[in-house]
Design a protein around this motif. Structure first.
Motif, PDB file in Angstrom:
ATOM      1  N   LYS A   3       0.845  -1.198   0.000  1.00  0.00           N
ATOM      2  CA  LYS A   3       0.000   0.000   0.000  1.00  0.00           C
ATOM      3  C   LYS A   3       0.873   1.237   0.000  1.00  0.00           C
ATOM      4  CE  LYS A   3      -3.702  -2.220   2.594  1.00  0.00           C
ATOM      5  NZ  LYS A   3      -4.459  -2.217   3.841  1.00  0.00           N
ATOM      6  N   ILE A   4       0.465   2.209  -0.814  1.00  0.00           N
ATOM      7  CA  ILE A   4       1.086   3.530  -0.815  1.00  0.00           C
ATOM      8  C   ILE A   4      -0.014   4.547  -0.545  1.00  0.00           C
ATOM      9  CG2 ILE A   4       2.927   2.882  -2.428  1.00  0.00           C
ATOM     10  CD1 ILE A   4       1.352   4.352  -4.642  1.00  0.00           C
ATOM     11  N   ILE A   5       0.372   5.745  -0.238  1.00  0.00           N
ATOM     12  CA  ILE A   5      -0.602   6.829  -0.097  1.00  0.00           C
ATOM     13  C   ILE A   5      -0.479   7.657  -1.370  1.00  0.00           C
ATOM     14  CG2 ILE A   5      -1.361   8.783   1.294  1.00  0.00           C
ATOM     15  CD1 ILE A   5       0.245   7.321   3.625  1.00  0.00           C
ATOM     16  N   LEU A   6      -1.381   7.430  -2.314  1.00  0.00           N
ATOM     17  CA  LEU A   6      -1.336   8.088  -3.615  1.00  0.00           C
ATOM     18  C   LEU A   6      -2.316   9.242  -3.629  1.00  0.00           C
ATOM     19  CD1 LEU A   6      -0.292   8.267  -6.524  1.00  0.00           C
ATOM     20  CD2 LEU A   6      -2.079   6.622  -7.163  1.00  0.00           C
ATOM     21  N   GLU A  12      -3.916   0.286  -2.617  1.00  0.00           N
ATOM     22  CA  GLU A  12      -3.252  -1.002  -2.776  1.00  0.00           C
ATOM     23  C   GLU A  12      -2.665  -1.077  -4.175  1.00  0.00           C
ATOM     24  OE1 GLU A  12      -6.014  -4.132  -1.878  1.00  0.00           O
ATOM     25  OE2 GLU A  12      -6.022  -3.639   0.257  1.00  0.00           O
ATOM     26  N   VAL A  13      -1.398  -1.465  -4.246  1.00  0.00           N
ATOM     27  CA  VAL A  13      -0.712  -1.492  -5.540  1.00  0.00           C
ATOM     28  C   VAL A  13      -0.090  -2.856  -5.819  1.00  0.00           C
ATOM     29  CG1 VAL A  13      -0.336   0.989  -5.761  1.00  0.00           C
ATOM     30  CG2 VAL A  13       1.302  -0.374  -4.465  1.00  0.00           C
ATOM     31  N   GLY A  14      -0.841  -3.901  -5.539  1.00  0.00           N
ATOM     32  CA  GLY A  14      -0.395  -5.248  -5.851  1.00  0.00           C
ATOM     33  C   GLY A  14       0.424  -5.860  -4.741  1.00  0.00           C
ATOM     34  N   ASP A  15       0.992  -7.021  -5.055  1.00  0.00           N
ATOM     35  CA  ASP A  15       1.754  -7.732  -4.039  1.00  0.00           C
ATOM     36  C   ASP A  15       3.194  -7.995  -4.466  1.00  0.00           C
ATOM     37  OD1 ASP A  15       1.296  -9.618  -5.960  1.00  0.00           O
ATOM     38  OD2 ASP A  15       0.142 -10.964  -4.682  1.00  0.00           O
ATOM     39  N   ASP A  16       3.644  -7.348  -5.516  1.00  0.00           N
ATOM     40  CA  ASP A  16       5.020  -7.496  -5.982  1.00  0.00           C
ATOM     41  C   ASP A  16       5.811  -6.248  -5.608  1.00  0.00           C
ATOM     42  OD1 ASP A  16       7.432  -7.815  -7.259  1.00  0.00           O
ATOM     43  OD2 ASP A  16       6.587  -7.955  -9.279  1.00  0.00           O
ATOM     44  N   PRO A  17       6.602  -6.283  -4.542  1.00  0.00           N
ATOM     45  CA  PRO A  17       7.320  -5.092  -4.115  1.00  0.00           C
ATOM     46  C   PRO A  17       8.387  -4.626  -5.098  1.00  0.00           C
ATOM     47  CG  PRO A  17       7.982  -6.987  -2.803  1.00  0.00           C
ATOM     48  CD  PRO A  17       6.847  -7.430  -3.672  1.00  0.00           C
ATOM     49  N   LEU A  22       5.922   3.453 -11.277  1.00  0.00           N
ATOM     50  CA  LEU A  22       5.261   3.959 -12.486  1.00  0.00           C
ATOM     51  C   LEU A  22       4.100   3.074 -12.904  1.00  0.00           C
ATOM     52  CD1 LEU A  22       5.045   5.724 -15.060  1.00  0.00           C
ATOM     53  CD2 LEU A  22       6.815   4.267 -16.062  1.00  0.00           C
ATOM     54  N   TRP A  23       4.326   1.757 -12.953  1.00  0.00           N
ATOM     55  CA  TRP A  23       3.269   0.846 -13.410  1.00  0.00           C
ATOM     56  C   TRP A  23       2.148   0.755 -12.390  1.00  0.00           C
ATOM     57  CZ3 TRP A  23       4.075   1.473 -17.951  1.00  0.00           C
ATOM     58  CH2 TRP A  23       5.308   1.299 -18.568  1.00  0.00           C
ATOM     59  N   ALA A  24       2.491   0.821 -11.118  1.00  0.00           N
ATOM     60  CA  ALA A  24       1.461   0.796 -10.079  1.00  0.00           C
ATOM     61  C   ALA A  24       0.575   2.032 -10.184  1.00  0.00           C
ATOM     62  CB  ALA A  24       2.103   0.715  -8.699  1.00  0.00           C
ATOM     63  N   ILE A  25       1.189   3.183 -10.403  1.00  0.00           N
ATOM     64  CA  ILE A  25       0.422   4.439 -10.509  1.00  0.00           C
ATOM     65  C   ILE A  25      -0.485   4.403 -11.735  1.00  0.00           C
ATOM     66  CG2 ILE A  25       0.624   6.912 -10.972  1.00  0.00           C
ATOM     67  CD1 ILE A  25       3.212   6.844  -9.269  1.00  0.00           C
ATOM     68  N   ARG A  26       0.082   4.035 -12.872  1.00  0.00           N
ATOM     69  CA  ARG A  26      -0.676   4.061 -14.130  1.00  0.00           C
ATOM     70  C   ARG A  26      -1.662   2.895 -14.247  1.00  0.00           C
ATOM     71  NH1 ARG A  26       0.278   7.001 -18.314  1.00  0.00           N
ATOM     72  NH2 ARG A  26      -0.367   5.359 -19.725  1.00  0.00           N
ATOM     73  N   GLU A  66       6.328   1.899  -0.252  1.00  0.00           N
ATOM     74  CA  GLU A  66       5.286   1.401   0.647  1.00  0.00           C
ATOM     75  C   GLU A  66       5.122   2.321   1.858  1.00  0.00           C
ATOM     76  OE1 GLU A  66       3.691  -2.749   2.584  1.00  0.00           O
ATOM     77  OE2 GLU A  66       5.800  -2.635   1.995  1.00  0.00           O
ATOM     78  N   GLY A  67       3.861   2.711   2.099  1.00  0.00           N
ATOM     79  CA  GLY A  67       3.520   3.552   3.236  1.00  0.00           C
ATOM     80  C   GLY A  67       3.911   5.008   3.085  1.00  0.00           C
ATOM     81  N   ARG A  68       4.487   5.371   1.970  1.00  0.00           N
ATOM     82  CA  ARG A  68       4.956   6.742   1.756  1.00  0.00           C
ATOM     83  C   ARG A  68       3.933   7.544   0.960  1.00  0.00           C
ATOM     84  NH1 ARG A  68      10.966   6.146  -0.295  1.00  0.00           N
ATOM     85  NH2 ARG A  68      11.060   8.351   0.218  1.00  0.00           N
ATOM     86  N   GLU A  69       4.044   8.867   1.063  1.00  0.00           N
ATOM     87  CA  GLU A  69       3.183   9.797   0.326  1.00  0.00           C
ATOM     88  C   GLU A  69       3.698   9.929  -1.098  1.00  0.00           C
ATOM     89  OE1 GLU A  69       0.506  11.720   1.272  1.00  0.00           O
ATOM     90  OE2 GLU A  69       0.472  11.198   3.400  1.00  0.00           O
ATOM     91  N   VAL A  70       2.879   9.537  -2.058  1.00  0.00           N
ATOM     92  CA  VAL A  70       3.224   9.654  -3.474  1.00  0.00           C
ATOM     93  C   VAL A  70       2.221  10.610  -4.109  1.00  0.00           C
ATOM     94  CG1 VAL A  70       3.463   8.428  -5.675  1.00  0.00           C
ATOM     95  CG2 VAL A  70       4.159   7.308  -3.530  1.00  0.00           C
TER      96      VAL A  70
END
Length: 150
Positions: A3-6, A12-17, A22-26, A66-70
């Motif tokens: 999880k990120i703070i977008l 939630e941005v998947g389970d592959d750290p 870029l791909w998680a955002i888009r 993870e857990g950061r402000e994006v």
């Protein structure tokens, strides 16, 4: 689940750290303003803010974020009226527009650290963001306008 703070919302941005941010955002979060340019962190089209600092999202993994402000371009100002976005419109900065979200995000990071940069400081801060159309003079003018309010 990573999880990120977008843009202010826990996402939630998947389970592959190891996935590039870029791909998680888009692809996973649907914030398509962030663009894929080169994939190696050289062009700046994918620039976002991570905890307030400009970062190349193709080079940051979701595990690192993870857990950061994006913040992507969509989160800079929900109504699109950040002073840089207004300056970009006023001066008709973009030609094709592909790189402009990254340009604006890089400029926003600059102005957060240095609200009144000189032209040399603007050029230095923006030097690693590529504009294939060559809109550099208009980009500098827009950053200057946003920094002065006139």
């Amino acid at each position: 689940m990573v999880k990120i703070i977008l843009n202010g919302t826990e996402t939630e941005v998947g389970d592959d750290p190891s996935m590039p941010l870029l791909w998680a955002i888009r692809d996973l979060a649907g914030a398509t303003g962030t663009k894929y340019g080169c994939g190696v962190g050289l062009c700046g089209a994918c620039t976002v803010h991570v905890d307030g600092k400009a970062e190349r999202s193709c080079q940051v993994t979701v595990g690192d974020a993870e857990g950061r402000e994006v913040t992507s371009i969509e989160g800079l100002d929900p109504s699109g009226d950040h002073r840089l976005q207004a300056a970009w419109r006023e001066l008709n900065v973009p030609q094709c527009g592909f790189c402009q979200a990254g340009q604006i995000m890089q400029a926003a990071s600059l102005l957060a650290e240095n609200p009144k940069p000189t032209d040399d400081e603007i050029l230095s801060a923006m030097s690693n963001n590529v504009c294939r159309c060559g809109c550099y003079q208009r980009i500098v003018a827009a950053v200057r306008l946003a920094s002065t309010g006139s």
